[in-house]
Design a protein around this motif. Structure first.
Motif, mmCIF file in Angstrom:
data_model
loop_
_atom_site.group_PDB
_atom_site.id
_atom_site.type_symbol
_atom_site.label_atom_id
_atom_site.label_comp_id
_atom_site.label_asym_id
_atom_site.label_seq_id
_atom_site.Cartn_x
_atom_site.Cartn_y
_atom_site.Cartn_z
ATOM 1 N N THR A 135 0.845 -1.195 0.000
ATOM 2 C CA THR A 135 0.000 0.000 0.000
ATOM 3 C C THR A 135 0.883 1.249 0.000
ATOM 4 N N LEU A 136 0.273 2.450 -0.127
ATOM 5 C CA LEU A 136 1.054 3.684 -0.142
ATOM 6 C C LEU A 136 1.816 3.871 1.171
ATOM 7 N N SER A 137 1.161 3.642 2.308
ATOM 8 C CA SER A 137 1.845 3.802 3.594
ATOM 9 C C SER A 137 3.036 2.860 3.691
ATOM 10 N N ALA A 138 2.844 1.612 3.235
ATOM 11 C CA ALA A 138 3.939 0.647 3.264
ATOM 12 C C ALA A 138 5.024 1.039 2.270
ATOM 13 N N ALA A 139 4.611 1.557 1.118
ATOM 14 C CA ALA A 139 5.584 2.002 0.115
ATOM 15 C C ALA A 139 6.437 3.126 0.669
ATOM 16 N N TYR A 140 5.802 4.055 1.353
ATOM 17 C CA TYR A 140 6.529 5.192 1.936
ATOM 18 C C TYR A 140 7.525 4.711 2.982
#
Length: 258
Positions: A135-140
Protein backbone atom coordinates in the motif's frame (compact mmCIF):
# COMPACT_ATOMS: atom_id res chain seq x y z
CA UNK A 1 17.36 10.47 -7.52
CA UNK A 2 15.75 13.53 -9.09
CA UNK A 3 13.39 13.01 -12.01
CA UNK A 4 14.71 13.42 -15.54
CA UNK A 5 11.96 15.58 -17.04
CA UNK A 6 11.37 16.84 -20.55
CA UNK A 7 8.09 18.44 -19.45
CA UNK A 8 6.77 19.45 -16.04
CA UNK A 9 4.95 16.65 -14.24
CA UNK A 10 1.99 17.17 -11.93
CA UNK A 11 1.48 14.65 -9.15
CA UNK A 12 -2.06 14.86 -7.88
CA UNK A 13 -4.46 13.19 -5.50
CA UNK A 14 -8.23 13.44 -5.20
CA UNK A 15 -10.42 13.09 -2.16
CA UNK A 16 -13.94 12.30 -3.30
CA UNK A 17 -17.50 11.47 -2.32
CA UNK A 18 -16.92 7.84 -3.34
CA UNK A 19 -15.33 5.56 -5.91
CA UNK A 20 -17.92 5.59 -8.71
CA UNK A 21 -16.19 7.39 -11.57
CA UNK A 22 -19.44 8.28 -13.32
CA UNK A 23 -21.35 9.54 -10.27
CA UNK A 24 -18.98 10.67 -7.53
CA UNK A 25 -17.39 14.09 -7.20
CA UNK A 26 -14.15 15.67 -6.02
CA UNK A 27 -14.10 17.31 -2.58
CA UNK A 28 -10.37 18.09 -2.49
CA UNK A 29 -7.55 18.10 -5.01
CA UNK A 30 -3.90 18.52 -4.22
CA UNK A 31 -1.34 19.04 -6.98
CA UNK A 32 2.43 19.02 -6.79
CA UNK A 33 3.99 20.51 -9.93
CA UNK A 34 7.61 19.57 -10.55
CA UNK A 35 9.53 21.46 -13.23
CA UNK A 36 12.43 20.09 -15.31
CA UNK A 37 14.89 22.33 -13.43
CA UNK A 38 13.70 20.94 -10.08
CA UNK A 39 11.37 23.67 -8.82
CA UNK A 40 8.35 22.30 -6.90
CA UNK A 41 4.95 23.96 -6.36
CA UNK A 42 2.13 22.49 -4.30
CA UNK A 43 -1.49 23.62 -4.13
CA UNK A 44 -4.48 22.11 -2.33
CA UNK A 45 -8.06 23.15 -3.08
CA UNK A 46 -11.23 22.10 -1.27
CA UNK A 47 -14.25 21.80 -3.55
CA UNK A 48 -17.99 21.81 -2.97
CA UNK A 49 -19.12 18.58 -4.68
CA UNK A 50 -22.73 19.81 -5.02
CA UNK A 51 -23.90 16.60 -3.36
CA UNK A 52 -23.83 15.25 0.20
CA UNK A 53 -20.58 13.59 1.21
CA UNK A 54 -21.39 10.08 2.48
CA UNK A 55 -20.33 9.40 6.06
CA UNK A 56 -18.27 6.45 4.86
CA UNK A 57 -16.19 8.75 2.65
CA UNK A 58 -15.83 11.43 5.34
CA UNK A 59 -14.60 8.78 7.78
CA UNK A 60 -11.70 8.10 5.41
CA UNK A 61 -10.57 11.59 4.39
CA UNK A 62 -12.00 13.66 7.24
CA UNK A 63 -13.85 16.14 5.01
CA UNK A 64 -17.51 16.81 5.85
CA UNK A 65 -20.33 18.76 4.21
CA UNK A 66 -19.76 21.67 6.61
CA UNK A 67 -16.11 21.88 5.56
CA UNK A 68 -16.90 22.49 1.89
CA UNK A 69 -20.24 24.31 1.91
CA UNK A 70 -18.55 27.67 1.15
CA UNK A 71 -15.89 26.27 -1.19
CA UNK A 72 -15.93 26.74 -4.98
CA UNK A 73 -17.58 24.09 -7.15
CA UNK A 74 -15.36 22.26 -9.64
CA UNK A 75 -16.73 24.25 -12.56
CA UNK A 76 -15.49 27.39 -10.83
CA UNK A 77 -11.87 26.24 -10.75
CA UNK A 78 -11.81 23.96 -13.83
CA UNK A 79 -10.38 26.42 -16.36
CA UNK A 80 -7.70 27.67 -13.99
CA UNK A 81 -6.74 24.08 -13.11
CA UNK A 82 -6.63 23.09 -16.79
CA UNK A 83 -4.32 26.02 -17.53
CA UNK A 84 -2.08 25.10 -14.59
CA UNK A 85 -1.55 21.52 -15.75
CA UNK A 86 -1.52 22.25 -19.50
CA UNK A 87 1.63 20.82 -21.09
CA UNK A 88 2.34 18.65 -18.04
CA UNK A 89 2.54 14.91 -17.67
CA UNK A 90 0.54 13.44 -14.78
CA UNK A 91 1.55 11.22 -11.88
CA UNK A 92 -0.27 9.70 -8.94
CA UNK A 93 -0.91 6.64 -6.81
CA UNK A 94 -3.56 4.37 -8.38
CA UNK A 95 -4.15 7.36 -10.66
CA UNK A 96 -4.58 5.44 -13.91
CA UNK A 97 -7.55 3.53 -12.51
CA UNK A 98 -9.19 6.21 -10.39
CA UNK A 99 -7.87 9.77 -10.15
CA UNK A 100 -7.32 10.39 -13.87
CA UNK A 101 -10.67 8.93 -15.01
CA UNK A 102 -12.55 10.87 -12.32
CA UNK A 103 -10.71 14.12 -13.10
CA UNK A 104 -11.55 13.66 -16.78
CA UNK A 105 -15.21 13.28 -15.83
CA UNK A 106 -15.13 16.48 -13.78
CA UNK A 107 -13.57 18.43 -16.64
CA UNK A 108 -16.23 17.16 -19.05
CA UNK A 109 -19.05 18.04 -16.64
CA UNK A 110 -17.56 21.52 -16.33
CA UNK A 111 -17.47 21.91 -20.12
CA UNK A 112 -13.67 22.12 -20.24
CA UNK A 113 -12.20 20.15 -23.14
CA UNK A 114 -8.96 19.04 -21.50
CA UNK A 115 -7.43 16.32 -23.69
CA UNK A 116 -5.94 13.74 -21.33
CA UNK A 117 -4.53 11.74 -24.24
CA UNK A 118 -1.85 14.35 -24.92
CA UNK A 119 0.00 13.55 -21.70
CA UNK A 120 1.94 10.68 -20.24
CA UNK A 121 0.70 9.04 -17.04
CA UNK A 122 2.96 7.63 -14.35
CA UNK A 123 1.16 5.45 -11.81
CA UNK A 124 3.48 4.96 -8.84
CA UNK A 125 1.22 2.26 -7.39
CA UNK A 126 1.67 0.13 -10.50
CA UNK A 127 5.45 0.45 -10.29
CA UNK A 128 5.27 -0.45 -6.62
CA UNK A 129 3.01 -3.45 -7.18
CA UNK A 130 5.16 -4.74 -10.01
CA UNK A 131 8.23 -4.47 -7.80
CA UNK A 132 7.02 -5.10 -4.24
CA UNK A 133 3.19 -5.33 -3.88
CA UNK A 134 2.10 -3.08 -0.96
CA UNK A 135 0.00 0.00 0.00
CA UNK A 136 1.05 3.68 -0.14
CA UNK A 137 1.85 3.80 3.59
CA UNK A 138 3.94 0.65 3.26
CA UNK A 139 5.58 2.00 0.11
CA UNK A 140 6.53 5.19 1.94
CA UNK A 141 7.99 3.20 4.81
CA UNK A 142 9.73 0.73 2.49
CA UNK A 143 11.27 3.19 0.03
CA UNK A 144 11.68 6.35 2.14
CA UNK A 145 11.98 4.87 5.65
CA UNK A 146 9.33 7.31 6.85
CA UNK A 147 5.92 6.98 8.48
CA UNK A 148 3.12 8.52 6.43
CA UNK A 149 1.46 10.98 8.78
CA UNK A 150 -2.01 12.24 7.84
CA UNK A 151 -2.62 9.38 5.40
CA UNK A 152 -5.73 9.90 3.27
CA UNK A 153 -5.28 13.65 3.16
CA UNK A 154 -4.68 14.75 -0.42
CA UNK A 155 -1.61 16.87 0.35
CA UNK A 156 0.18 14.16 2.38
CA UNK A 157 -0.62 11.41 -0.13
CA UNK A 158 0.50 13.57 -3.08
CA UNK A 159 3.89 14.48 -1.61
CA UNK A 160 4.47 10.91 -0.42
CA UNK A 161 3.75 9.65 -3.95
CA UNK A 162 6.34 12.03 -5.40
CA UNK A 163 8.95 11.00 -2.83
CA UNK A 164 8.26 7.30 -3.39
CA UNK A 165 8.79 7.64 -7.16
CA UNK A 166 12.17 9.30 -6.65
CA UNK A 167 13.16 6.60 -4.17
CA UNK A 168 12.02 3.90 -6.62
CA UNK A 169 14.39 5.33 -9.24
CA UNK A 170 17.24 5.12 -6.73
CA UNK A 171 16.41 1.58 -5.59
CA UNK A 172 15.85 0.16 -9.07
CA UNK A 173 18.62 2.02 -10.86
CA UNK A 174 19.44 -0.01 -13.95
CA UNK A 175 15.95 -1.55 -13.99
CA UNK A 176 13.87 1.62 -14.14
CA UNK A 177 14.79 4.31 -16.66
CA UNK A 178 14.63 7.90 -15.42
CA UNK A 179 12.33 9.14 -18.16
CA UNK A 180 8.63 9.91 -17.97
CA UNK A 181 8.00 8.10 -21.26
CA UNK A 182 9.50 4.88 -19.87
CA UNK A 183 7.78 5.23 -16.48
CA UNK A 184 4.45 5.93 -18.18
CA UNK A 185 4.70 2.77 -20.28
CA UNK A 186 5.97 0.72 -17.33
CA UNK A 187 3.13 1.82 -15.04
CA UNK A 188 0.37 1.22 -17.60
CA UNK A 189 -1.48 -2.03 -16.97
CA UNK A 190 -4.20 -1.87 -19.58
CA UNK A 191 -4.96 -1.12 -23.21
CA UNK A 192 -8.03 1.00 -22.56
CA UNK A 193 -9.36 3.35 -25.21
CA UNK A 194 -11.44 5.04 -22.52
CA UNK A 195 -10.30 5.35 -18.92
CA UNK A 196 -12.94 3.05 -17.41
CA UNK A 197 -12.14 0.10 -19.68
CA UNK A 198 -15.51 -0.27 -21.40
CA UNK A 199 -13.71 0.18 -24.74
CA UNK A 200 -10.23 -1.31 -25.24
CA UNK A 201 -7.76 -1.82 -28.07
CA UNK A 202 -7.35 -5.40 -29.31
CA UNK A 203 -4.03 -6.86 -30.42
CA UNK A 204 -4.47 -5.18 -33.81
CA UNK A 205 -4.98 -1.74 -32.30
CA UNK A 206 -8.71 -1.69 -33.06
CA UNK A 207 -11.22 -0.39 -30.51
CA UNK A 208 -13.49 -3.20 -29.27
CA UNK A 209 -16.14 -3.35 -26.58
CA UNK A 210 -14.98 -4.90 -23.32
CA UNK A 211 -18.32 -5.78 -21.73
CA UNK A 212 -21.69 -7.40 -22.39
CA UNK A 213 -22.92 -9.21 -25.44
CA UNK A 214 -20.57 -7.32 -27.78
CA UNK A 215 -17.40 -7.97 -25.82
CA UNK A 216 -14.46 -8.36 -28.19
CA UNK A 217 -16.35 -7.02 -31.20
CA UNK A 218 -15.03 -3.87 -32.94
CA UNK A 219 -16.95 -0.77 -31.91
CA UNK A 220 -17.36 0.42 -35.50
CA UNK A 221 -18.86 -2.94 -36.49
CA UNK A 222 -21.35 -2.86 -33.60
CA UNK A 223 -22.42 0.70 -34.37
CA UNK A 224 -22.97 -0.23 -38.01
CA UNK A 225 -24.86 -3.48 -37.38
CA UNK A 226 -26.77 -2.37 -34.26
CA UNK A 227 -27.79 1.28 -34.86
CA UNK A 228 -29.61 1.57 -31.54
CA UNK A 229 -26.58 0.59 -29.47
CA UNK A 230 -25.01 4.04 -29.70
CA UNK A 231 -28.14 5.77 -28.37
CA UNK A 232 -28.50 3.16 -25.63
CA UNK A 233 -24.98 3.83 -24.36
CA UNK A 234 -25.37 7.60 -24.50
CA UNK A 235 -28.58 7.38 -22.47
CA UNK A 236 -27.20 4.88 -19.95
CA UNK A 237 -25.08 5.38 -16.87
CA UNK A 238 -21.66 5.18 -18.54
CA UNK A 239 -18.88 7.68 -17.72
CA UNK A 240 -18.89 10.84 -19.80
CA UNK A 241 -15.40 10.08 -21.09
CA UNK A 242 -16.56 6.69 -22.37
CA UNK A 243 -19.38 8.43 -24.22
CA UNK A 244 -16.91 10.97 -25.61
CA UNK A 245 -14.68 8.21 -27.03
CA UNK A 246 -17.72 6.33 -28.37
CA UNK A 247 -18.93 9.47 -30.14
CA UNK A 248 -15.49 10.10 -31.65
CA UNK A 249 -15.41 6.55 -33.03
CA UNK A 250 -18.88 6.97 -34.52
CA UNK A 251 -17.99 10.30 -36.13
CA UNK A 252 -14.75 8.84 -37.47
CA UNK A 253 -16.57 5.84 -38.94
CA UNK A 254 -18.97 8.13 -40.80
CA UNK A 255 -16.14 10.30 -42.12
CA UNK A 256 -17.18 13.30 -40.01
CA UNK A 257 -14.03 13.14 -37.87
CA UNK A 258 -10.67 12.84 -39.53
Amino acid sequence: MNLNLANPIVFFDLETTGVNIAKDRVVEISVLKVYPHGKEEQKTIRINPEMPIPKEASAIHGIYDEDVKDCPVFKGIAKELARYIEGCDLGGYNSNRFDIPLLAEEFLRAGVDFDMRKRKFVDVQTIFHKMEQRTLSAAYRFYCDKCLEDAHTAAADTFATYEVLKAQLDRYEGKLENSIEFLSKFSTQNNNADFAGFIVFNDKGVEVFNFGKNKGIPVEQVLKEQPGYFAWMLNSDFPLYTKKILTEIKLRSTGMLK
